[in-house]
Scaffold this active site. Structure first.
Site, PDB file in Angstrom:
ATOM      1  N   TYR A 157       0.841  -1.214   0.000  1.00 34.87           N
ATOM      2  CA  TYR A 157       0.000   0.000   0.000  1.00 34.87           C
ATOM      3  C   TYR A 157       0.874   1.262   0.000  1.00 34.87           C
ATOM      4  CZ  TYR A 157      -4.411   2.481   0.378  1.00 34.87           C
ATOM      5  OH  TYR A 157      -5.499   3.293   0.114  1.00 34.87           O
ATOM      6  N   LYS A 164      -3.394   8.447   2.382  1.00 36.66           N
ATOM      7  CA  LYS A 164      -4.653   8.268   3.122  1.00 36.66           C
ATOM      8  C   LYS A 164      -4.548   8.849   4.534  1.00 36.66           C
ATOM      9  CE  LYS A 164      -7.388   6.066   0.142  1.00 36.66           C
ATOM     10  NZ  LYS A 164      -8.471   6.798  -0.566  1.00 36.66           N
TER      11      LYS A 164
HETATM   12  C1  IMJ Z   1      -3.887  -0.978  -3.226  1.00 35.64           C
HETATM   13  C2  IMJ Z   1      -2.527  -1.237  -3.273  1.00 35.64           C
HETATM   14  C3  IMJ Z   1      -1.930  -2.164  -2.441  1.00 35.64           C
HETATM   15  C4  IMJ Z   1      -2.671  -2.847  -1.519  1.00 35.64           C
HETATM   16  C5  IMJ Z   1      -4.033  -2.594  -1.468  1.00 35.64           C
HETATM   17  C6  IMJ Z   1      -4.652  -1.660  -2.329  1.00 35.64           C
HETATM   18  N1  IMJ Z   1      -5.010  -3.112  -0.666  1.00 35.64           N
HETATM   19  C7  IMJ Z   1      -6.213  -2.536  -0.979  1.00 35.64           C
HETATM   20  C8  IMJ Z   1      -6.035  -1.637  -2.023  1.00 35.64           C
HETATM   21  C9  IMJ Z   1      -4.764  -4.115   0.349  1.00 35.64           C
HETATM   22  C10 IMJ Z   1      -7.482  -2.821  -0.292  1.00 35.64           C
HETATM   23  C11 IMJ Z   1      -7.098  -0.790  -2.709  1.00 35.64           C
HETATM   24  N2  IMJ Z   1      -7.142   0.558  -2.089  1.00 35.64           N
HETATM   25  C12 IMJ Z   1      -7.659   0.643  -0.739  1.00 35.64           C
HETATM   26  C13 IMJ Z   1      -6.719   1.702  -2.746  1.00 35.64           C
HETATM   27  O1  IMJ Z   1      -6.770   2.760  -2.141  1.00 35.64           O
HETATM   28  C14 IMJ Z   1      -6.185   1.671  -4.113  1.00 35.64           C
HETATM   29  C15 IMJ Z   1      -5.591   2.749  -4.669  1.00 35.64           C
HETATM   30  C16 IMJ Z   1      -4.906   2.748  -5.945  1.00 35.64           C
HETATM   31  C17 IMJ Z   1      -4.895   1.682  -6.825  1.00 35.64           C
HETATM   32  C18 IMJ Z   1      -4.187   1.779  -8.026  1.00 35.64           C
HETATM   33  C19 IMJ Z   1      -4.101   0.642  -8.999  1.00 35.64           C
HETATM   34  C20 IMJ Z   1      -3.723   1.068 -10.393  1.00 35.64           C
HETATM   35  C21 IMJ Z   1      -2.781   2.226 -10.461  1.00 35.64           C
HETATM   36  N3  IMJ Z   1      -2.753   3.127  -9.449  1.00 35.64           N
HETATM   37  C22 IMJ Z   1      -3.494   2.976  -8.291  1.00 35.64           C
HETATM   38  N4  IMJ Z   1      -3.530   4.001  -7.401  1.00 35.64           N
HETATM   39  C23 IMJ Z   1      -4.203   3.889  -6.262  1.00 35.64           C
HETATM   40  O2  IMJ Z   1      -2.072   2.382 -11.459  1.00 35.64           O
END
Ligand code: IMJ
Length: 262
Positions: A157, A164
């Site tokens: 993350y 966040k």
């Molecule tokens: C995202 C990344 C790593 C672990 C993650 C996540 N877990 C969860 C998420 C465990 C639940 C999803 N999440 C909570 C997010 O906030 C995702 C944000 C996000 C995802 C992407 C994927 C594609 C990309 N950029 C991104 N930027 C933010 O190119």
């Protein structure tokens, strides 16, 4: 009669039928709210325009808006003033980090990648609140989406966790400043949901399945669970709540240790 009858709101972040923002739109429309939806590019416009009739005649405006572009935010609010007249709620379900920054070691995060994640994922809430405030003439509710990775280290993350954390802190500062104007600001911390933003993340599927084994409610989070909480937080039912991060995660965040005997 729904508990959002006569309420008007703006939702950023509907991408497809799996989006958390779409779960919110469905719950809000069901409770009688009128909505404005935004999209980012051409592909997204196509999908949002195809989905919105599912909400009956709840959707009054669909317009492109990149929240990092002040001119687009201004144009959007001009259009909202014309079509809805005022705003009672805004839902911000927007985040982005470079894919490399969600797989490489956190210590390798570049200044550019850090700034990009912060700008898109945290600062845009401030921009959205500033633009909405003049249209929230009878008070209002501003809601954003966050994740446990703000407080705890979750594999991969990385920079999104830092963004966040900034977002949740921004919720508190905005809540403090806008409270006297009867504008509330809150966040929902959703458990992992299989959205476009989660697919393709290394290890996501394993993590998603593990939640159903250890969370008190023994199930993964659905977008309709998040949507119903969003409807509550956008409504007068939650009039005493502001500056709060409310977990909608089957209770996962309270678990301290897993022994394997569950
Ligand atoms: C995202 C990344 C790593 C672990 C993650 C996540 N877990 C969860 C998420 C465990 C639940 C999803 N999440 C909570 C997010 O906030 C995702 C944000 C996000 C995802 C992407 C994927 C594609 C990309 N950029 C991104 N930027 C933010 O190119």
């Amino acid at each position: 009669m729904g508990f959002l009858e006569g309420k008007k709101g703006l939702i950023y972040g509907v991408r497809n039928q799996r989006s958390i923002a779409w779960g919110c739109a469905q719950s809000l429309a069901r409770e009688g709210a009128e909505l404005a939806l935004t999209f980012l590019g051409e592909r997204e416009e196509h999908d949002v325009r195809k989905l919105s009739p599912e909400l009956g005649d709840a959707v009054k405006l669909i317009q492109g808006c990149d929240l990092t572009q002040p001119d687009q935010v201004e144009a959007l609010h001009t259009a909202i003033k014309e079509s809805l007249g005022q705003l009672d709620f805004v839902i911000h379900a927007v985040a982005f980090a470079k894919k490399d920054d969600l797989s490489n070691p956190f210590v390798q995060t570049s200044a550019d990648g850090f700034a990009l994640a912060m700008n898109v994922s945290a600062y845009t809430l401030v921009a959205a609140a500033r633009a909405a405030e003049p249209l929230m003439t009878e008070g209002g509710s501003i809601l954003t989406l966050t994740y446990l990775g703000a407080d705890r280290v979750i594999p991969n993350y990385n920079v999104m966790g830092v963004a966040k954390a900034a977002l949740e802190s921004s919720v508190r500062y905005l809540a403090s400043e806008l409270g006297p104007k009867k504008i509330r600001v809150n966040a929902i911390s959703a458990g992992p949901v299989m959205t476009l933003s989660a697919r393709g993340i290394a290890g996501f599927t394993g993590l998603y399945k593990a939640i159903a084994d250890v969370a008190p409610l023994r199930k993964a989070t659905d977008i309709d669970e998040v949507g119903d909480t969003a409807a509550f937080l956008c409504s007068n039912l939650s009039r005493g709540i502001t500056g709060e991060t409310l977990f909608v995660d089957s209770g996962y965040h309270i678990v301290g240790m897993v022994t394997g005997n569950e």
